[in-house]
Design an enzyme around this catalytic site. Structure first.
Site, mmCIF file in Angstrom:
data_model
loop_
_atom_site.group_PDB
_atom_site.id
_atom_site.type_symbol
_atom_site.label_atom_id
_atom_site.label_comp_id
_atom_site.label_asym_id
_atom_site.label_seq_id
_atom_site.Cartn_x
_atom_site.Cartn_y
_atom_site.Cartn_z
ATOM 1 N N ARG A 90 -10.316 -2.949 2.281
ATOM 2 C CA ARG A 90 -9.154 -2.134 1.909
ATOM 3 C C ARG A 90 -9.168 -1.917 0.399
ATOM 4 O O ARG A 90 -8.936 -2.855 -0.358
ATOM 5 C CB ARG A 90 -7.829 -2.818 2.311
ATOM 6 C CG ARG A 90 -7.639 -3.114 3.799
ATOM 7 C CD ARG A 90 -7.459 -1.866 4.647
ATOM 8 N NE ARG A 90 -6.376 -1.007 4.228
ATOM 9 C CZ ARG A 90 -5.097 -1.154 4.598
ATOM 10 N NH1 ARG A 90 -4.742 -2.161 5.373
ATOM 11 N NH2 ARG A 90 -4.183 -0.292 4.180
ATOM 12 N N ASP A 244 1.723 -1.782 -3.006
ATOM 13 C CA ASP A 244 0.378 -2.315 -2.797
ATOM 14 C C ASP A 244 -0.366 -2.505 -4.107
ATOM 15 O O ASP A 244 -1.318 -3.263 -4.172
ATOM 16 C CB ASP A 244 -0.417 -1.386 -1.879
ATOM 17 C CG ASP A 244 0.109 -1.432 -0.453
ATOM 18 O OD1 ASP A 244 -0.456 -2.188 0.346
ATOM 19 O OD2 ASP A 244 1.088 -0.731 -0.156
#
Length: 365
Positions: A90, A244
Protein backbone atom coordinates in the site's frame (compact mmCIF):
# COMPACT_ATOMS: atom_id res chain seq x y z
CA UNK A 1 -14.28 -2.24 21.50
CA UNK A 2 -16.92 -4.86 22.12
CA UNK A 3 -18.68 -7.22 19.76
CA UNK A 4 -21.54 -8.71 21.67
CA UNK A 5 -20.21 -9.42 25.15
CA UNK A 6 -16.56 -9.82 24.14
CA UNK A 7 -13.81 -7.21 23.83
CA UNK A 8 -11.81 -7.29 20.59
CA UNK A 9 -8.85 -5.56 19.15
CA UNK A 10 -8.45 -5.74 15.38
CA UNK A 11 -5.23 -7.79 15.65
CA UNK A 12 -3.84 -10.01 18.38
CA UNK A 13 -1.13 -12.60 18.98
CA UNK A 14 -2.28 -16.19 19.19
CA UNK A 15 -1.57 -18.59 22.03
CA UNK A 16 1.16 -20.21 19.94
CA UNK A 17 3.19 -17.02 20.39
CA UNK A 18 3.83 -16.83 16.66
CA UNK A 19 0.80 -16.36 14.41
CA UNK A 20 -1.63 -13.48 14.66
CA UNK A 21 -5.38 -13.26 14.20
CA UNK A 22 -7.15 -10.38 12.48
CA UNK A 23 -10.74 -9.43 11.88
CA UNK A 24 -11.25 -9.93 8.15
CA UNK A 25 -13.02 -6.71 7.24
CA UNK A 26 -13.93 -7.76 3.72
CA UNK A 27 -17.04 -9.52 5.00
CA UNK A 28 -18.42 -6.92 7.40
CA UNK A 29 -21.11 -6.01 8.27
CA UNK A 30 -22.89 -9.18 7.21
CA UNK A 31 -20.35 -11.75 8.35
CA UNK A 32 -17.85 -11.64 11.21
CA UNK A 33 -14.76 -13.62 10.26
CA UNK A 34 -11.37 -14.02 11.89
CA UNK A 35 -8.33 -15.00 9.81
CA UNK A 36 -5.01 -16.35 11.05
CA UNK A 37 -1.82 -14.92 9.53
CA UNK A 38 1.18 -17.26 9.78
CA UNK A 39 3.70 -15.86 7.30
CA UNK A 40 4.98 -12.61 5.88
CA UNK A 41 3.26 -13.48 2.59
CA UNK A 42 -0.09 -13.89 4.36
CA UNK A 43 0.41 -10.51 6.02
CA UNK A 44 1.24 -8.91 2.67
CA UNK A 45 -1.93 -10.36 1.17
CA UNK A 46 -4.04 -9.20 4.11
CA UNK A 47 -2.75 -5.64 3.72
CA UNK A 48 -2.85 -5.49 -0.07
CA UNK A 49 -6.33 -7.04 -0.39
CA UNK A 50 -7.73 -5.07 2.54
CA UNK A 51 -8.51 -7.82 4.98
CA UNK A 52 -7.11 -5.16 7.26
CA UNK A 53 -7.21 -1.46 6.35
CA UNK A 54 -6.72 1.92 7.94
CA UNK A 55 -3.27 3.43 8.28
CA UNK A 56 -2.62 2.63 11.98
CA UNK A 57 -3.80 -0.98 11.65
CA UNK A 58 -1.77 -1.48 8.48
CA UNK A 59 1.32 -0.39 10.40
CA UNK A 60 0.65 -2.71 13.34
CA UNK A 61 -0.06 -5.63 11.01
CA UNK A 62 3.14 -5.01 9.05
CA UNK A 63 5.10 -5.02 12.31
CA UNK A 64 3.83 -8.49 13.06
CA UNK A 65 4.66 -9.47 9.48
CA UNK A 66 8.29 -8.58 10.15
CA UNK A 67 8.16 -10.66 13.33
CA UNK A 68 6.78 -13.62 11.41
CA UNK A 69 9.66 -13.36 8.95
CA UNK A 70 12.15 -13.50 11.82
CA UNK A 71 10.76 -16.91 12.84
CA UNK A 72 11.75 -18.27 9.43
CA UNK A 73 15.02 -16.45 8.81
CA UNK A 74 16.55 -13.64 10.84
CA UNK A 75 19.40 -12.55 8.56
CA UNK A 76 19.92 -8.99 7.37
CA UNK A 77 18.89 -10.05 3.88
CA UNK A 78 15.65 -11.56 5.16
CA UNK A 79 14.95 -8.42 7.17
CA UNK A 80 15.36 -6.25 4.08
CA UNK A 81 13.33 -8.60 1.90
CA UNK A 82 10.45 -8.57 4.36
CA UNK A 83 10.60 -4.76 4.49
CA UNK A 84 10.39 -4.53 0.70
CA UNK A 85 7.65 -7.14 0.39
CA UNK A 86 5.42 -5.42 2.92
CA UNK A 87 6.19 -1.87 1.85
CA UNK A 88 5.00 -2.44 -1.70
CA UNK A 89 1.49 -3.49 -0.61
CA UNK A 90 0.00 0.00 0.00
CA UNK A 91 1.91 3.10 -1.20
CA UNK A 92 -0.11 5.92 0.39
CA UNK A 93 -0.50 5.15 4.11
CA UNK A 94 2.69 6.37 5.79
CA UNK A 95 2.14 4.30 8.95
CA UNK A 96 3.17 1.27 6.93
CA UNK A 97 6.62 2.66 6.21
CA UNK A 98 6.90 4.09 9.72
CA UNK A 99 6.27 0.70 11.32
CA UNK A 100 8.59 -1.13 8.94
CA UNK A 101 11.37 1.40 9.51
CA UNK A 102 10.86 1.14 13.26
CA UNK A 103 11.04 -2.65 13.19
CA UNK A 104 14.14 -2.71 11.01
CA UNK A 105 15.90 -0.11 13.15
CA UNK A 106 15.06 -2.13 16.27
CA UNK A 107 16.25 -5.45 14.86
CA UNK A 108 19.26 -4.50 12.74
CA UNK A 109 21.72 -3.98 15.63
CA UNK A 110 20.79 -7.29 17.28
CA UNK A 111 22.37 -10.70 16.71
CA UNK A 112 20.22 -12.95 14.56
CA UNK A 113 19.47 -15.20 17.52
CA UNK A 114 17.82 -12.36 19.43
CA UNK A 115 15.76 -10.88 16.62
CA UNK A 116 12.65 -13.06 16.79
CA UNK A 117 11.86 -12.35 20.43
CA UNK A 118 12.71 -8.67 19.99
CA UNK A 119 10.48 -8.44 16.91
CA UNK A 120 7.45 -9.76 18.75
CA UNK A 121 8.08 -7.46 21.71
CA UNK A 122 8.32 -4.42 19.45
CA UNK A 123 5.28 -5.40 17.36
CA UNK A 124 3.23 -5.79 20.54
CA UNK A 125 4.49 -2.41 21.76
CA UNK A 126 3.48 -0.74 18.46
CA UNK A 127 -0.02 -2.16 18.85
CA UNK A 128 -0.27 -1.01 22.47
CA UNK A 129 1.09 2.42 21.58
CA UNK A 130 -1.58 2.78 18.91
CA UNK A 131 -4.31 2.15 21.48
CA UNK A 132 -2.82 4.73 23.84
CA UNK A 133 -2.46 7.29 21.04
CA UNK A 134 -6.06 6.84 19.94
CA UNK A 135 -7.37 7.11 23.48
CA UNK A 136 -5.45 10.39 23.85
CA UNK A 137 -6.86 11.67 20.54
CA UNK A 138 -10.27 10.83 21.94
CA UNK A 139 -9.67 12.84 25.11
CA UNK A 140 -8.46 15.87 23.17
CA UNK A 141 -11.28 15.69 20.64
CA UNK A 142 -13.81 15.25 23.44
CA UNK A 143 -13.09 18.79 24.61
CA UNK A 144 -14.05 20.13 21.17
CA UNK A 145 -17.34 18.23 21.26
CA UNK A 146 -17.94 19.36 24.83
CA UNK A 147 -17.48 23.01 23.80
CA UNK A 148 -19.95 22.65 20.93
CA UNK A 149 -22.44 20.88 23.20
CA UNK A 150 -22.23 23.68 25.77
CA UNK A 151 -23.56 26.14 23.19
CA UNK A 152 -26.62 24.04 22.47
CA UNK A 153 -29.90 23.73 24.31
CA UNK A 154 -29.93 21.11 27.11
CA UNK A 155 -30.24 17.64 25.62
CA UNK A 156 -29.75 18.85 22.06
CA UNK A 157 -27.37 16.56 20.23
CA UNK A 158 -24.07 17.41 18.57
CA UNK A 159 -24.26 16.36 14.92
CA UNK A 160 -20.98 15.08 13.48
CA UNK A 161 -20.26 14.13 9.88
CA UNK A 162 -17.53 11.59 9.19
CA UNK A 163 -16.13 10.11 6.00
CA UNK A 164 -14.82 6.59 5.33
CA UNK A 165 -13.87 4.53 8.39
CA UNK A 166 -11.42 5.97 10.88
CA UNK A 167 -12.87 3.89 13.69
CA UNK A 168 -11.51 1.07 15.78
CA UNK A 169 -11.54 -1.20 12.72
CA UNK A 170 -8.98 1.13 11.11
CA UNK A 171 -6.73 1.02 14.17
CA UNK A 172 -5.88 -1.48 16.88
CA UNK A 173 -8.65 -0.03 19.10
CA UNK A 174 -10.75 3.13 19.65
CA UNK A 175 -10.13 4.66 16.23
CA UNK A 176 -8.91 8.15 15.41
CA UNK A 177 -11.90 10.17 14.14
CA UNK A 178 -14.31 8.07 16.19
CA UNK A 179 -12.40 8.11 19.48
CA UNK A 180 -13.79 11.54 20.50
CA UNK A 181 -17.28 10.32 19.59
CA UNK A 182 -16.99 7.21 21.76
CA UNK A 183 -15.63 9.21 24.68
CA UNK A 184 -18.36 11.83 24.27
CA UNK A 185 -20.96 9.10 24.52
CA UNK A 186 -19.23 7.75 27.65
CA UNK A 187 -19.32 11.28 29.09
CA UNK A 188 -23.06 11.50 28.55
CA UNK A 189 -22.90 14.10 25.77
CA UNK A 190 -25.67 13.49 23.23
CA UNK A 191 -24.07 12.92 19.84
CA UNK A 192 -25.35 11.84 16.46
CA UNK A 193 -23.19 10.87 13.50
CA UNK A 194 -23.95 11.30 9.82
CA UNK A 195 -22.08 8.43 8.17
CA UNK A 196 -20.97 8.92 4.56
CA UNK A 197 -21.40 5.68 2.63
CA UNK A 198 -17.92 6.32 1.19
CA UNK A 199 -17.80 4.84 -2.25
CA UNK A 200 -16.25 2.89 -3.80
CA UNK A 201 -15.65 0.33 -1.02
CA UNK A 202 -18.43 1.67 1.19
CA UNK A 203 -16.34 1.69 4.37
CA UNK A 204 -18.76 4.13 5.94
CA UNK A 205 -21.87 2.09 5.19
CA UNK A 206 -20.26 -1.25 5.95
CA UNK A 207 -17.76 -0.51 8.73
CA UNK A 208 -18.44 2.79 10.47
CA UNK A 209 -22.18 2.17 10.66
CA UNK A 210 -21.54 -1.35 12.02
CA UNK A 211 -19.16 0.02 14.64
CA UNK A 212 -21.40 2.84 15.80
CA UNK A 213 -24.45 0.61 15.90
CA UNK A 214 -22.61 -1.96 17.98
CA UNK A 215 -21.65 0.72 20.49
CA UNK A 216 -25.10 2.26 20.62
CA UNK A 217 -24.09 5.59 19.04
CA UNK A 218 -27.04 7.22 17.20
CA UNK A 219 -26.17 7.53 13.53
CA UNK A 220 -27.67 7.98 10.08
CA UNK A 221 -26.24 6.65 6.82
CA UNK A 222 -26.15 9.19 3.98
CA UNK A 223 -24.87 9.07 0.43
CA UNK A 224 -21.51 10.73 -0.16
CA UNK A 225 -22.99 13.71 -1.97
CA UNK A 226 -25.42 14.60 0.84
CA UNK A 227 -22.80 16.23 3.05
CA UNK A 228 -22.94 19.66 1.43
CA UNK A 229 -26.73 19.71 1.60
CA UNK A 230 -26.70 18.83 5.29
CA UNK A 231 -24.20 21.59 6.01
CA UNK A 232 -26.20 24.17 4.03
CA UNK A 233 -29.20 23.46 6.24
CA UNK A 234 -27.33 23.70 9.53
CA UNK A 235 -27.56 19.99 10.24
CA UNK A 236 -23.83 19.41 10.84
CA UNK A 237 -21.97 20.93 13.80
CA UNK A 238 -18.54 19.56 12.92
CA UNK A 239 -16.73 17.19 10.57
CA UNK A 240 -14.15 14.70 11.86
CA UNK A 241 -12.16 12.53 9.48
CA UNK A 242 -9.04 10.41 9.72
CA UNK A 243 -5.87 10.51 7.64
CA UNK A 244 -3.52 8.11 5.91
CA UNK A 245 -0.69 10.63 5.62
CA UNK A 246 -0.34 14.23 6.75
CA UNK A 247 2.46 16.45 5.54
CA UNK A 248 4.77 18.60 7.64
CA UNK A 249 2.76 21.66 6.60
CA UNK A 250 -0.62 20.15 7.52
CA UNK A 251 -1.98 18.89 4.18
CA UNK A 252 -4.15 15.83 4.84
CA UNK A 253 -4.35 12.77 2.60
CA UNK A 254 -7.41 10.65 3.25
CA UNK A 255 -10.02 8.54 1.51
CA UNK A 256 -11.21 9.93 -1.82
CA UNK A 257 -13.98 12.48 -1.28
CA UNK A 258 -12.52 14.03 1.87
CA UNK A 259 -11.40 17.13 -0.05
CA UNK A 260 -14.96 17.80 -1.23
CA UNK A 261 -16.25 17.56 2.36
CA UNK A 262 -13.63 20.08 3.45
CA UNK A 263 -14.66 22.48 0.69
CA UNK A 264 -18.32 22.21 1.68
CA UNK A 265 -17.42 22.69 5.34
CA UNK A 266 -15.42 25.83 4.59
CA UNK A 267 -18.21 27.28 2.45
CA UNK A 268 -20.74 26.74 5.24
CA UNK A 269 -18.64 27.70 8.24
CA UNK A 270 -18.57 24.16 9.65
CA UNK A 271 -15.38 23.25 11.56
CA UNK A 272 -13.38 20.50 9.86
CA UNK A 273 -11.12 18.43 12.12
CA UNK A 274 -8.72 15.57 11.46
CA UNK A 275 -7.92 12.82 13.97
CA UNK A 276 -4.14 12.59 13.55
CA UNK A 277 -1.91 10.02 15.27
CA UNK A 278 1.69 11.23 15.11
CA UNK A 279 3.02 8.17 13.20
CA UNK A 280 0.82 9.36 10.33
CA UNK A 281 2.80 12.58 9.93
CA UNK A 282 5.29 12.44 7.08
CA UNK A 283 7.86 15.03 8.09
CA UNK A 284 9.69 14.62 4.77
CA UNK A 285 6.77 15.83 2.64
CA UNK A 286 5.61 19.45 2.45
CA UNK A 287 3.24 19.62 -0.53
CA UNK A 288 0.62 16.90 -0.28
CA UNK A 289 -0.91 17.39 -3.71
CA UNK A 290 2.36 17.07 -5.62
CA UNK A 291 4.37 14.75 -3.37
CA UNK A 292 2.05 12.11 -1.87
CA UNK A 293 1.64 9.04 -4.12
CA UNK A 294 -2.05 8.30 -4.63
CA UNK A 295 -2.86 4.61 -4.79
CA UNK A 296 -4.83 3.59 -7.86
CA UNK A 297 -6.85 0.52 -6.95
CA UNK A 298 -8.72 -1.99 -9.08
CA UNK A 299 -11.49 -0.70 -11.32
CA UNK A 300 -13.64 -3.55 -10.02
CA UNK A 301 -14.08 -1.66 -6.76
CA UNK A 302 -15.97 0.99 -8.76
CA UNK A 303 -17.81 -1.34 -11.14
CA UNK A 304 -19.03 -3.77 -8.48
CA UNK A 305 -20.67 -3.45 -5.07
CA UNK A 306 -20.74 -6.07 -2.34
CA UNK A 307 -23.75 -6.80 -0.17
CA UNK A 308 -26.08 -9.41 1.22
CA UNK A 309 -27.99 -11.47 -1.33
CA UNK A 310 -31.54 -12.82 -1.04
CA UNK A 311 -30.22 -16.05 0.45
CA UNK A 312 -28.33 -14.18 3.19
CA UNK A 313 -24.91 -14.77 1.64
CA UNK A 314 -22.40 -12.10 0.61
CA UNK A 315 -22.52 -11.37 -3.13
CA UNK A 316 -20.81 -9.00 -5.57
CA UNK A 317 -22.98 -7.22 -8.14
CA UNK A 318 -21.90 -5.27 -11.23
CA UNK A 319 -23.46 -1.79 -11.40
CA UNK A 320 -21.92 -0.46 -14.63
CA UNK A 321 -21.91 -1.61 -18.27
CA UNK A 322 -19.38 -4.36 -18.84
CA UNK A 323 -17.41 -2.37 -21.42
CA UNK A 324 -17.29 0.87 -19.41
CA UNK A 325 -13.80 1.50 -17.98
CA UNK A 326 -13.45 2.89 -14.46
CA UNK A 327 -10.76 4.84 -12.64
CA UNK A 328 -10.22 4.35 -8.94
CA UNK A 329 -7.92 6.82 -7.16
CA UNK A 330 -8.23 5.70 -3.55
CA UNK A 331 -7.24 8.97 -1.83
CA UNK A 332 -7.25 12.72 -2.24
CA UNK A 333 -5.43 15.55 -0.49
CA UNK A 334 -7.13 18.28 1.54
CA UNK A 335 -4.93 21.40 1.69
CA UNK A 336 -4.06 22.63 5.17
CA UNK A 337 -5.94 25.89 4.62
CA UNK A 338 -9.24 23.96 4.72
CA UNK A 339 -8.50 22.18 8.00
CA UNK A 340 -9.77 23.80 11.22
CA UNK A 341 -7.50 21.75 13.45
CA UNK A 342 -5.50 18.55 13.85
CA UNK A 343 -6.48 16.44 16.85
CA UNK A 344 -3.33 14.61 17.95
CA UNK A 345 -2.38 12.61 21.02
CA UNK A 346 -0.51 15.66 22.31
CA UNK A 347 -3.30 18.15 21.81
CA UNK A 348 -5.10 20.10 19.10
CA UNK A 349 -3.15 22.36 16.75
CA UNK A 350 -3.68 24.33 13.59
CA UNK A 351 -2.81 22.61 10.34
CA UNK A 352 0.47 24.38 9.69
CA UNK A 353 4.20 23.81 10.10
CA UNK A 354 4.13 26.03 13.19
CA UNK A 355 1.16 24.24 14.69
CA UNK A 356 2.67 20.80 14.23
CA UNK A 357 6.11 21.77 15.48
CA UNK A 358 4.59 23.37 18.58
CA UNK A 359 3.22 19.95 19.56
CA UNK A 360 6.22 18.02 18.25
CA UNK A 361 9.23 20.27 18.98
CA UNK A 362 11.63 17.37 18.56
CA UNK A 363 10.85 17.59 14.81
CA UNK A 364 11.64 21.31 14.64
CA UNK A 365 14.97 20.63 12.97
Amino acid sequence: MRIGDKHYRTIWLNADGRSVDVIDQRWLPHEFRIETLSSVEAVATAIRDMWVRGAPLIGATAAYGMALQMTVEASDAALDQAWERLHETRPTAINLRWALDDMRATLRPLPAGERTAAAYRRAAAIADEDVAINRAIGRNGLEIIRTIAAKKKPGERVNILTHCNAGWLATVDYGTATAPIYLAREAGIPVHVYVDETRPRNQGAQLTAWELGGDGVPHTLVVDNAGGHLMQHGMVDMVIVGTDRTTANGDVCNKIGTYLKALAARDNGVPFYVGLPSPTIDWTVHDGVSEIPIEERSADEVSFVQGRGPDGGTVSVRISPEKTPAANPAFDVTPARLVTGLITERGVCEASPEGLRKLFPERAG
